[in-house]
Design a protein around this motif. Sequence first.
Motif: not given
Length: 70
Positions: A23, A40-41, A43-44, A47-48
């Motif tokens: 996280n 949030i994760t 990976s998110s 990605r963002l």
Amino acid sequence: MMELSSRNRFKGTVKNVNLGAVNAEITIEIAPGVEVVSVITKSSAERLQLAEGKEAYALIKSTDVAIAVE
């Protein structure tokens, strides 16, 4: 901006990104001295491309907001 069901949208600046193994804890300053923190994760967050100083939005769904008093 994309239309969303979340009515509470707060534009701000990313103040801190704390990446963990799975996280990430993201702190967004939405006004001077007013911060919103979200988990949030990882990976998110990647990605963002969240990073300090980047403009972002905190979206709050009313069904997920808790209130407490002492």
